[in-house]
Design a protein around this motif. Structure first.
Motif, PDB file in Angstrom:
ATOM      1  N   ASN A  10      42.182  42.435 -12.590  1.00 36.05           N
ATOM      2  CA  ASN A  10      41.367  43.258 -11.700  1.00 36.05           C
ATOM      3  C   ASN A  10      42.144  44.490 -11.267  1.00 36.05           C
ATOM      4  O   ASN A  10      43.266  44.387 -10.788  1.00 36.05           O
ATOM      5  CB  ASN A  10      40.983  42.418 -10.460  1.00 36.05           C
ATOM      6  CG  ASN A  10      39.892  43.092  -9.645  1.00 36.05           C
ATOM      7  OD1 ASN A  10      39.647  44.284  -9.778  1.00 36.05           O
ATOM      8  ND2 ASN A  10      39.238  42.305  -8.812  1.00 36.05           N
ATOM      9  N   THR A  64      40.878  46.834  -9.134  1.00 33.77           N
ATOM     10  CA  THR A  64      40.271  47.403  -7.949  1.00 33.77           C
ATOM     11  C   THR A  64      41.312  47.676  -6.878  1.00 33.77           C
ATOM     12  O   THR A  64      42.107  46.827  -6.526  1.00 33.77           O
ATOM     13  CB  THR A  64      39.208  46.448  -7.378  1.00 33.77           C
ATOM     14  OG1 THR A  64      38.223  46.214  -8.376  1.00 33.77           O
ATOM     15  CG2 THR A  64      38.559  47.048  -6.144  1.00 33.77           C
ATOM     16  N   ASP A 116      36.850  50.151 -12.332  1.00 38.81           N
ATOM     17  CA  ASP A 116      36.724  49.720 -10.934  1.00 38.81           C
ATOM     18  C   ASP A 116      35.243  49.519 -10.595  1.00 38.81           C
ATOM     19  O   ASP A 116      34.482  50.482 -10.540  1.00 38.81           O
ATOM     20  CB  ASP A 116      37.343  50.776 -10.018  1.00 38.81           C
ATOM     21  CG  ASP A 116      37.459  50.308  -8.578  1.00 38.81           C
ATOM     22  OD1 ASP A 116      36.644  49.447  -8.155  1.00 38.81           O
ATOM     23  OD2 ASP A 116      38.351  50.790  -7.861  1.00 38.81           O
ATOM     24  N   LYS A 144      34.675  57.829  -7.679  1.00 40.29           N
ATOM     25  CA  LYS A 144      35.777  57.860  -8.653  1.00 40.29           C
ATOM     26  C   LYS A 144      36.212  59.298  -8.924  1.00 40.29           C
ATOM     27  O   LYS A 144      37.410  59.586  -9.021  1.00 40.29           O
ATOM     28  CB  LYS A 144      35.340  57.173  -9.942  1.00 40.29           C
ATOM     29  CG  LYS A 144      35.115  55.673  -9.777  1.00 40.29           C
ATOM     30  CD  LYS A 144      34.522  55.053 -11.035  1.00 40.29           C
ATOM     31  CE  LYS A 144      34.228  53.566 -10.826  1.00 40.29           C
ATOM     32  NZ  LYS A 144      33.638  52.925 -12.019  1.00 40.29           N
TER      33      LYS A 144
END
Length: 341
Positions: free
Chosen positions: A208, A210, A266, A274
């Motif tokens: 991940n 994020t 993400d 973004k």
């Protein structure tokens, strides 16, 4: 004797492979320090079972405090003359210790480092630090810069240290603590031995990516600190030279490009958010004032920088989306045993 420190946290699935790669070494004169950092998945009990079966294994149980604190606990409990580190999801070649010891004896160096296998998304990528050699720090400017650029100074798990010369890891950091530990250690070194053999197995799966906006800023602040401290180390050994600073600073710019490259994956940000994140990278003070110092090795980073410095955040994001798609395709082909393996 050799002391091997292994931080253990929620590692029940991978720990046996790691531990058994050490207990099966051709060189037997070692102690294995398993530091259970507050695991809740049964890892601690597995550590204890290994200690019951093999007298070379010692277990330290502590409340969860992070990998740096776990490594420090291992260092403080170590009884060997030499230190090595392994992460619990990685493992080492059967003759790892034997080859590292031979390199140490042949060279008389204060630090030995070797190459490794980077096991990533179905591929075994060999990472080799150039040719086998020994260099003195006072004469090793180019060797240092090359090892730094190739990220061979980033980690502790492909190195053999003298315990009495080892410092401690900074548990307050979440990025770069391994590199700072190594720079601190190098201050007390005269010679370094580079062994061009891949003896460790570093396993990395796509995880991940994020990050909150606050976390992103924290990472860049830490990256700046690492860059400053590396430049300071360089200046102390070889003087304040523009070329060296440019090569060191390039690593900071690579962090910026890496963060841009992670954004398409993400799931918690909109496209607008973004693009705004990329715009904020372009407004970073170091990017604006020092960005052109960077010497990018890879064409994709050179292209991203061309548009980032012209404040074309949308174009940067679009290119990152295309780049992300290509990376996913390559990983899929690797898993399928395709041409990129």
């Amino acid at each position: 004797m050799y002391s091997v420190v292994i931080p253990v946290y929620e590692a029940k699935e991978s720990l046996s492979r790691c531990v058994e790669s050490w207990l099966g070494q051709t060189k037997k004169d070692l102690e294995l320090l398993l530091v259970d950092d507050g695991s809740t998945d049964g890892s601690g009990a597995l550590c204890d079972s290994y200690a019951d079966k093999d007298g070379r294994v010692r277990v330290i149980h502590q409340k969860n405090a992070g990998v740096s604190a776990a490594r420090n606990a291992g260092i403080e409990s170590a009884k060997g003359e030499y230190l090595l580190f392994t992460d619990s999801d990685d493992y080492v070649a059967r003759d790892y210790l034997e080859q590292m010891e031979k390199a140490l004896q042949d060279s008389g160096a204060d630090l030995v480092l070797c190459g490794f296998h980077h096991l990533y998304e179905g591929a075994d990528i060999l990472k080799l630090p150039g040719e086998t050699r020994t260099f003195r720090l006072t004469e090793g400017e180019e060797d240092f810069l090359t090892l730094y650029e190739q990220s061979f100074l980033n980690m502790p798990w492909n190195k053999l240290y003298k315990r009495e010369q080892a410092g401690r890891f900074d548990p307050s950091l979440s990025l770069g603590e391994d590199l700072l530990f190594n720079l601190d250690y190098l201050k007390r070194c005269e010679t370094v031995m580079v062994l061009a053999e891949p003896l460790c197995y570093y396993i990395q799966e796509e995880r991940n990516v994020t990050l909150s906006s606050g976390k992103r800023q924290d990472r860049l602040a830490l990256a700046k600190r690492i860059c400053r401290e590396t430049e300071t180390f360089y200046d102390q050994w070889w003087g304040n030279k523009k070329e060296g600073h440019c090569r060191i600073f390039t690593r900071y710019m690579n962090e910026i490009m890496d963060e841009c490259g992670k954004l398409p994956a993400d799931p918690d940000l909109s496209v607008k958010e973004k693009i705004q994140a990329i715009r904020s990278y372009g407004e970073d003070s170091w990017v604006k004032t020092r960005g052109d110092e960077a010497v990018f090795w890879y064409l994709d980073y050179r292209i991203l920088w061309f548009f980032l410095k012209r404040k074309q955040a949308g174009m940067v994001y679009g290119l990152c989306v295309l780049r992300r798609g290509f990376v996913v395709l390559v990983h899929w082909l690797r898993r399928k045993g395709g041409i990129f393996k």
